[in-house]
Design an enzyme around this catalytic site. Structure first.
Site, PDB file in Angstrom:
ATOM      1  N   CYS A 454       1.023  -1.325   0.114  1.00 39.94           N
ATOM      2  CA  CYS A 454       0.008   0.168  -0.175  1.00 39.94           C
ATOM      3  C   CYS A 454       0.794   1.298   0.070  1.00 39.94           C
ATOM      4  CB  CYS A 454      -0.926   0.052   1.180  1.00 39.94           C
ATOM      5  SG  CYS A 454       0.052  -0.195   2.882  1.00 39.94           S
ATOM      6  N   HIS A 827      -0.920   1.003   7.632  1.00 42.20           N
ATOM      7  CA  HIS A 827      -1.574   1.000   6.306  1.00 42.20           C
ATOM      8  C   HIS A 827      -1.453   2.337   5.806  1.00 42.20           C
ATOM      9  CE1 HIS A 827      -4.169   0.079   2.743  1.00 42.20           C
ATOM     10  NE2 HIS A 827      -5.128   0.760   3.053  1.00 42.20           N
TER      11      HIS A 827
END
Length: 996
Positions: A454, A827
């Site tokens: 990510c 994330h």
């Protein structure tokens, strides 16, 4: 009397003489007469009407029948009996069973005189059966029209119950065999009138008995989907569809497209014949049904049918634009066929030879219809140019033909392409099976997470949304000796033109992977960004050195020399320069060094640094370094050598040379608030857009991006263990270091240093402090003396002469957010928007900030949230409040774009000149072909997946009550995760559960 009438009619007298004699006979018939004489006259008039070889004889027969029906009703009723009518309908009239064409007209004529008679119901019952039998014999259009006329005038004769459904179905079968034999205009008009009478009867029946509609449509589809008949069914069937209520459309289309018993060949045949219906004149809503079926097929991923039908029929549809009577419907179908066929240029290229001729013909026609069609056609063509760039040789004649017509803006083009793509049609199965989900309704494409990637996905999407950089990358030519940049070009091209909801960046990841990164582990996105930009920069520099050697060997032209010896693309887009000055506090000697940078790493000020209570605006033009004289006794110097104010502590906020500002919403002519010594934030007290005050400036107990930049630019004391080795003193001395921006980058990248090493835990910890992010930022950039004089001569910025600094304005375009408490975990996702020049090109590039306006502050520009495969609409409010709602989600990397100004003028002009049609660059053919092939592959994958999930379709409830409840959730987003996961849909693909 019958003998007299027959003799008169058969005589050779002139018609006017005959007419006088006949008139006497008719007048005599109005008088009372015996039953035998009435029968004789009725038989003669019937013979004249049914077998008369001239129109005159038939008219006389009709007139006599009407007189006897009116003046002798009992005798007429006795004569006009059920047995006689049955004989007429089944055996015909005359000794040899002659099939008269006027039997139905005769029955219609006589019915009006027996409506109130006791035998009327028997006659109606007979006719209900006989008209059904007649229709099953497939009569001619003329006879069908007579049946329709009879039943329209006498609806008591229309079959009822199950026979009514069968009658409608057989009538549709009759229409399917209608053909207009003659090409004469009168014959064509007569044929159209006959068809309208027949279809009008169906409309009448459907209005009173809606239960007959769906069986009729099922029969219609059976006819047009048949692959056994040698001759195609008549286009007259189009007249039937126009009377089907539009509210039934969704249910009908859904059942057709989800019916497993219908083969691909049958569906392809049916939709192909429906498209032929665009040539049927005067039909209503035919185009709506064709488009609805095409969308329905797209929703269930039957792309092979759509591809085959589009390629085989699009030229025929296009040719119908020449005819005003069918132009409107044909254009609607053409628009959808072209706008939906986005995986390949093949359909559009089939039309290229025909477009100039059609445009010339429409211009010559000079009608309102032609003018409107020309404008819509031009819009459609420019959409195709935008979607399938890279064919200048093919497009030049078309572009010449439409050059005088309006050009749609880029937003309009993207809207049309986004809402009509096959992959934008929402599928009902998506909520049950996410891999069937449609492309995001935003039109943007996600990136698949390849295992804790990510960090890369967020950076790639931020770079992609930097439109100037994206256009430059996509404009690169083949053979540029930059393998990593070429891979980035391909990745950007797929993000721009793919039909997939998300694509895999696997190839780019393997090429751009920093060697020290651990596979499968979470990484620092800022570290990856620095490595990526450095790799791209060094790769281009290597290419330049190669071309330099070619130049030295005289193998390089002057044009190539100029191209390859300029700055690299990374330097042009992200490169800035900074001057670092160190001043010895003993001898006051200053050493300076200029360095290039691609991002600014902003540390957080110490906790004991207190912000001033003031929130006043500090205009950049009125702040700058002050010139001072050398003190007589250097040892007495206690303040900054640049700013002789109160004594400075290390990283004293008051020592900032040029405090950074966020731009307020100050009205033109409004006076600025008094100055403050401390770091500056915007004054929102008089802001007309008060709702944005807290988004653009930091609350009293939090920090802002300008705070961090001011801290970065403020002087730093070098003492104790950090003493500076002064060359003039030849020893370690206390000194002061200051950084000054000398060249602002086109895209300013700011990294907030949230991760610090904790020696107690031996881990990097995260600073979770909320930092407010301004949407517009002003940075102080040092101006060279000659530039300062030039600026001051314009009268725009006289304060720059004294300060030596110029304000450079930046607009926020991307924010990469880290969610988590450690750099080794968590994330990444990003918020982005496309910033473009908000100051017209015609305005002078003087570097001055123009009066703030809604347009210039770009509040209306759409924000997007990129979260791996999921892409959704967002807003600046979401960007500003993310940490307030989710404390572990903090802004980490910011992208700002420089507004046009004095410093950026050459680059902005170059970018504008390099811009292609509609702002999107043309791709080279190999890349376009690769995208087209992948789009076709994706459509095939989706179609195969949809067919494999046929069990889901057959298991769906079929009750109308079910679809009413289910349809309420049509706007729900699909679940996240996986390649096929994307948000929303087009909103036009919800299908109801009506059954045939």
């Amino acid at each position: 009397m019958d003998k007299i009438l027959e003799a008169v009619v058969m005589s050779s007298y002139p018609n006017n003489v005959k007419q006088g004699l006949v008139r006497r006979v008719i007048e005599a018939a109005k008088q009372p007469m015996d039953s035998e004489q009435c029968w004789s006259m009725l038989e003669l008039s019937t013979k004249l009407y049914l077998t008369g070889d001239t129109k005159y004889k038939r008219e006389i027969g009709k007139e006599v029948l009407e007189v006897y029906g009116h003046y002798h009703p009992e005798e007429f009723e006795e004569f006009f009996n059920v047995r006689f009518l049955l004989s007429l309908l089944q055996e015909g009239y005359g000794p040899l069973g002659k099939r008269s064409h006027y039997i139905l007209d005769y029955i219609q004529l006589g019915l009006q005189f027996v409506l109130e008679s006791p035998s009327a119901n028997s006659i109606f019952s007979l006719l209900r059966i006989e008209v059904l039998r007649k229709v099953c014999e497939r009569p001619s259009p003329k006879q069908c029209a007579k049946i329709s006329k009879l039943l329209t005038q006498h609806p008591q004769c229309i079959p009822t119950g199950k026979h009514q459904v069968l009658f409608c179905q057989q009538l549709i079968r009759c229409i399917g065999q209608f053909q207009c034999i003659s090409e004469g205009e009168e014959d064509i008009m007569e044929f159209l009138e006959q068809v309208n009478k027949v279809s009008g009867l169906l409309q009448r029946i459907w209005r009173t008995q809606t239960s007959a509609i769906l069986p009729s449509l099922k029969e219609l589809f059976t006819i047009i989907s048949s692959t056994e008949e040698q001759e195609a069914p008549s286009n007259a069937l189009a007249s039937v569809v126009q009377f089907v209520p539009l509210e039934l459309m969704d249910g009908v289309i859904r059942n057709l497209t989800n019916d497993d018993s219908i083969t691909d060949v049958q569906m392809m045949t049916a939709i192909g014949r429906m498209i032929d219906w665009v040539s049927w004149p005067l039909g209503k809503n035919i185009d709506k049904w064709i488009i609805a079926l095409l969308k329905g097929l797209a929703a269930v991923k039957k792309f092979s049918i759509l591809i085959e039908v589009t390629l085989s029929k699009i030229e025929k549809v296009f040719s119908k634009l020449l005819y005003p009577i069918v132009r409107e419907g044909a254009l609607s179908v053409l628009q959808y066929m072209l706008l939906s066929f986005q995986h390949s240029h093949e359909a559009f290229h089939l039309l290229l030879p025909h477009i100039p001729r059609l445009v010339a013909s429409l211009k010559k026609e000079d009608s309102n219809s032609a003018t409107s069609s020309l404008e819509q056609l031009a819009e459609l063509i420019h959409c195709m140019f935008f979607r399938f760039s890279g064919f200048p040789d093919l497009y030049e004649p078309v572009l010449e033909a439409v050059k005088a017509l309006p050009i749609p803006n880029e937003d309009r083009i993207k809207h049309l392409l986004g809402q009509n793509a096959w992959t934008s049609q929402k599928n009902e199965l998506a909520c049950f099976y996410p891999r069937l989900a449609s492309k995001s309704e935003t039109g943007k494409i996600g990136l698949i997470n390849l295992g804790n990637t990510c960090y890369m996905n967020s950076i790639i999407q931020s770079l992609f949304m930097a439109s100037d950089f994206r256009h430059s990358v996509l404009n690169l030519t083949e053979g540029n000796s930059q393998p990593l940049m070429t891979k980035l070009q391909w990745l950007f091209a797929f993000l721009e033109h793919s039909q997939r909801p998300a694509i895999s960046p696997e190839s780019f990841l393997s090429a751009s992977w920093p060697p020290w990164f651990t596979p499968g582990a979470q990484q620092d996105c800022s570290e990856y960004l620095k490595y990526l930009l450095d790799r791209l920069h060094e790769e281009e520099k290597t290419g330049k050195r190669i071309y330099q050697k070619l130049k030295e060997s005289s193998l390089m032209s002057q044009a190539m020399e100029r191209h390859y010896l300029n700055k690299t693309l990374i330097e042009k887009m992200f490169g800035g320069k900074m001057m670092t000055k160190i001043r010895c506090l003993k001898c006051l000697n200053v050493s300076s060094r200029e360095e290039a940078f691609t991002d600014l790493s902003l540390a957080f000020p110490p906790l004991d640094r207190q912000m001033d209570e003031s929130t006043s605006v500090l205009p950049v033009e009125e702040i700058g370094p002050q010139f001072i004289e050398h003190p007589e006794n250097p040892s007495q110097l206690t303040g900054s050598p640049w700013i002789p104010r109160r004594p400075l502590m290390a990283r004293d906020p008051a020592a900032s040379l040029m405090p950074v500002e966020t731009v307020g919403f100050q009205e033109p002519g409004e006076a600025a608030n008094p100055l403050s010594d401390n770091a500056v934030v915007m004054d929102a007290a008089k802001d007309p857009l008060l709702a944005y005050r807290e988004q653009a400036c930091a609350p009293k107990d939090s920090r802002s991006v300008p705070d961090l930049i001011n801290y970065f630019l403020s002087p730093e004391r070098l003492t104790a263990e950090n003493k500076y080795h002064c060359e003039k003193c030849a020893s370690l001395q206390d000194a002061e270091k200051v950084a000054e921006l000398t060249e602002g980058p086109h895209y300013l990248i700011l990294t907030l240093l949230r991760f610090s090493f904790d020696p107690r835990t031996m881990k990097r910890k995260k600073i979770l402090d909320n930092v407010s992010i301004p949407v517009v930022l002003k940075l102080p950039v040092l101006v060279a003396p000659e530039e300062t004089e030039e600026v001051c001569r314009t009268g725009k910025d006289r304060a720059a002469l004294e300060s030596g600094f110029m304000s450079v304005v930046y607009d926020l375009c991307s924010v990469v957010v880290h969610s988590g408490i450690s750099s080794e975990s968590g994330h990444y996702y990003c918020y982005s928007r496309e910033c473009t020049d908000t100051v017209p090109h015609g305005q002078p590039c003087d570097g001055a900030l123009k009066p703030a306006s809604d347009k210039q502050l770009d509040f209306e520009i759409q924000w997007y949230l990129f979260n791996d495969t999921r892409v959704s609409f967002s807003s600046f409010e979401s960007v500003s409040n993310v940490t307030s709602f989710f404390p572990k989600d903090t802004a980490y990397v910011l992208f700002y774009r420089q507004r046009p100004g004095r410093q950026s003028c050459p680059l902005h002009k170059a970018l504008a000149e390099a811009g292609c049609l509609h702002g999107e660059p043309s791709l080279h053919k190999d890349l376009m072909e690769a995208i087209s092939k992948d789009n076709i592959l994706y459509l095939q994958e989706q179609e195969k997946e949809a067919r494999n999930r046929a069990a889901y379709i057959s298991a769906l409830p079929k009750s109308p009550l079910w679809w009413r409840d289910f349809d309420k959730d049509k706007d729900d987003d699909s679940s996240s995760g996986g390649c096929g996961s994307a948000t929303g849909g087009s909103g036009s693909g919800s299908f109801h559960g009506l059954v045939f």
